[in-house]
Scaffold this motif. Structure first.
Motif, short mmCIF file in Angstrom:
data_model
loop_
_atom_site.label_atom_id
_atom_site.label_comp_id
_atom_site.label_asym_id
_atom_site.label_seq_id
_atom_site.Cartn_x
_atom_site.Cartn_y
_atom_site.Cartn_z
N ALA A 1 0.84 -1.21 0.00
CA ALA A 1 0.00 0.00 0.00
C ALA A 1 0.87 1.26 0.00
O ALA A 1 0.61 2.21 0.74
CB ALA A 1 -0.95 0.00 1.18
N GLU A 2 1.93 1.23 -0.81
CA GLU A 2 2.86 2.35 -0.98
C GLU A 2 3.61 2.70 0.30
O GLU A 2 4.13 3.81 0.45
CB GLU A 2 2.13 3.58 -1.52
N THR A 3 3.67 1.76 1.23
CA THR A 3 4.39 1.95 2.49
C THR A 3 5.51 0.93 2.59
O THR A 3 5.32 -0.25 2.30
CB THR A 3 3.44 1.78 3.69
N SER B 1 23.05 -3.75 0.04
CA SER B 1 23.25 -4.57 -1.15
C SER B 1 24.19 -5.75 -0.94
O SER B 1 24.16 -6.71 -1.71
CB SER B 1 23.79 -3.71 -2.30
N ARG B 2 25.00 -5.72 0.08
CA ARG B 2 25.93 -6.82 0.31
C ARG B 2 25.22 -8.07 0.82
O ARG B 2 25.62 -9.19 0.53
CB ARG B 2 27.01 -6.39 1.30
N PHE B 3 24.15 -7.88 1.59
CA PHE B 3 23.46 -9.00 2.21
C PHE B 3 22.03 -9.22 1.70
O PHE B 3 21.45 -10.27 1.94
CB PHE B 3 23.41 -8.80 3.73
N PHE B 4 21.46 -8.22 1.04
CA PHE B 4 20.08 -8.29 0.58
C PHE B 4 20.02 -8.23 -0.94
O PHE B 4 20.89 -7.64 -1.58
CB PHE B 4 19.26 -7.13 1.15
N PHE B 5 18.97 -8.80 -1.51
CA PHE B 5 18.77 -8.75 -2.95
C PHE B 5 17.35 -8.30 -3.25
O PHE B 5 16.40 -8.75 -2.62
CB PHE B 5 19.04 -10.12 -3.59
N ARG B 6 17.24 -7.41 -4.24
CA ARG B 6 15.93 -6.91 -4.68
C ARG B 6 15.31 -7.94 -5.62
O ARG B 6 15.62 -8.00 -6.80
CB ARG B 6 16.12 -5.56 -5.37
N MET B 7 14.43 -8.79 -5.10
CA MET B 7 13.85 -9.87 -5.88
C MET B 7 12.88 -9.36 -6.95
O MET B 7 12.81 -9.90 -8.05
CB MET B 7 13.13 -10.87 -4.96
N ASN B 8 12.15 -8.33 -6.59
CA ASN B 8 11.24 -7.68 -7.54
C ASN B 8 10.96 -6.27 -7.03
O ASN B 8 11.62 -5.82 -6.08
CB ASN B 8 9.95 -8.50 -7.73
N ARG B 9 10.02 -5.60 -7.60
CA ARG B 9 9.77 -4.20 -7.24
C ARG B 9 9.27 -4.04 -5.81
O ARG B 9 9.42 -2.98 -5.21
CB ARG B 9 8.75 -3.59 -8.20
N GLN B 10 8.68 -5.11 -5.26
CA GLN B 10 8.04 -4.98 -3.95
C GLN B 10 8.84 -5.53 -2.77
O GLN B 10 8.48 -5.28 -1.63
CB GLN B 10 6.68 -5.71 -3.96
N ILE B 11 9.93 -6.26 -3.02
CA ILE B 11 10.55 -6.95 -1.89
C ILE B 11 12.07 -7.03 -2.00
O ILE B 11 12.63 -7.22 -3.07
CB ILE B 11 9.94 -8.36 -1.73
N LEU B 12 12.72 -6.87 -0.84
CA LEU B 12 14.17 -6.92 -0.69
C LEU B 12 14.46 -7.95 0.41
O LEU B 12 14.02 -7.78 1.54
CB LEU B 12 14.67 -5.53 -0.28
N TYR C 1 7.81 -3.27 11.12
CA TYR C 1 7.91 -1.86 11.44
C TYR C 1 7.81 -1.05 10.15
O TYR C 1 8.40 -1.42 9.13
CB TYR C 1 9.25 -1.55 12.12
N VAL C 2 7.08 0.06 10.21
CA VAL C 2 6.96 0.96 9.07
C VAL C 2 8.18 1.87 9.02
O VAL C 2 8.61 2.42 10.05
CB VAL C 2 5.68 1.81 9.17
N LEU C 3 8.77 2.03 7.83
CA LEU C 3 9.96 2.86 7.64
C LEU C 3 9.62 4.05 6.75
O LEU C 3 8.68 4.02 5.96
CB LEU C 3 11.08 2.05 6.99
N THR C 4 10.43 5.09 6.87
CA THR C 4 10.26 6.26 6.01
C THR C 4 11.08 6.16 4.74
O THR C 4 10.84 6.86 3.77
CB THR C 4 10.66 7.54 6.77
N GLU C 5 12.10 5.29 4.75
CA GLU C 5 12.97 5.15 3.58
C GLU C 5 12.29 4.34 2.48
O GLU C 5 11.46 3.48 2.74
CB GLU C 5 14.27 4.45 3.99
#
Length: 256
Positions: free
Chosen positions: A170-172, A197-208, A183-187
């Motif tokens: 929902a754009e959050t 980027s060293r430990f996480f991967f952007r699987m698609n537009r909605q999830i890291l 937890y909701v983040l502002t970033e």
């Protein structure tokens, strides 16, 4: 001397600006910035000043996040009501740490410290200082760092290994910790991707996703991947065929 003030309370910022001008006629206040987001946008599009005076706890996060997002090699004098951030402050280009309420004498001493440092910063010494600031800046990039989360009236630190994933709903932007709490983040997810980027991967537009959250992956028709997590999540995670090879390479590298 060009100075920028980062402070989310406008009255405090204006009082600090007036006090600094009274300290020296050579001081020019080039900007009053009230949030992490505003400061990041400003430094991306404007020249850097000679010195920064900054609060630590801002309305949308800690001012350390600014240095983590934008490469700044500028000395910082921190003005804050809390003393528990002293060590982090000196890791973030800090040269002085003033507790509120500050006095004019304390401001003069901090400015004098900066001016003495400037005199020493000539020739080889200046180059060494520049390299030191670059090293500190690199250390602040949270490849092995911490995400600060605002929760009610508190700021909670989460090291990256404690974070399962980030996702957009929902754009959050939402952070899910391994303890099951969200937890909701502002970033934005884009900013988080750069920082992790060293430990996480952007699987698609909605999830890291954190590598330590992945149980395995399976083929999904046609030539896509399905990411299977080590815990129950309310969304299926699919990787496009365009990203398939990159995800597999990333997983292989992290497993080696």
């Amino acid at each position: 001397m060009k100075i920028i003030i980062i402070e989310d309370e406008s009255l405090v910022a204006e009082e600090l600006a007036a006090s600094l001008k009274n300290c020296s006629e050579q001081i020019e206040i080039t900007a009053l910035l009230g949030s992490v987001k505003e400061a990041v946008a400003y430094f991306k599009n404007n020249p850097q000043p000679d010195l920064i005076f900054s609060d630590i706890q801002l309305g949308d996060g800690l001012s350390f996040e600014i240095m983590q997002t934008v490469p700044l090699n500028i000395p910082v004098i921190f003005c804050t009501a809390f003393n528990e951030y002293a060590l982090d402050a000196f890791k973030a280009n800090g040269i002085e740490y003033i507790l509120k309420p500050f006095s004019t004498e304390e401001l003069k001493m901090a400015l004098s410290k900066f001016q003495n440092m400037q005199k020493l910063m000539s020739g080889q010494v200046a180059q060494q200082y520049q390299k030191a600031m670059e090293t500190i800046s690199n250390l602040q990039q949270p490849h092995s760092g911490t995400i600060m989360v605002k929760y009610r009236d508190r700021l909670l630190p989460f090291t990256l290994d404690k974070i399962a994933l980030f996702f957009v709903e929902a754009e959050t932007t939402v952070m899910l910790a391994h303890n099951g709490k969200s937890y909701v983040l502002t970033e934005s997810l884009e900013d988080l991707e750069k920082r992790t980027s060293r430990f996480f991967f952007r699987m698609n537009r909605q999830i890291l996703v954190n590598r330590n959250s992945i149980a395995d992956v399976t083929d999904y028709f046609p030539r896509k991947l399905k990411i299977n997590l080590s815990f129950t999540f309310h969304k299926d995670i699919f990787v496009s065929r365009e990203k398939r090879s990159k995800v597999l390479a990333w997983l292989a590298n992290k497993s080696s």
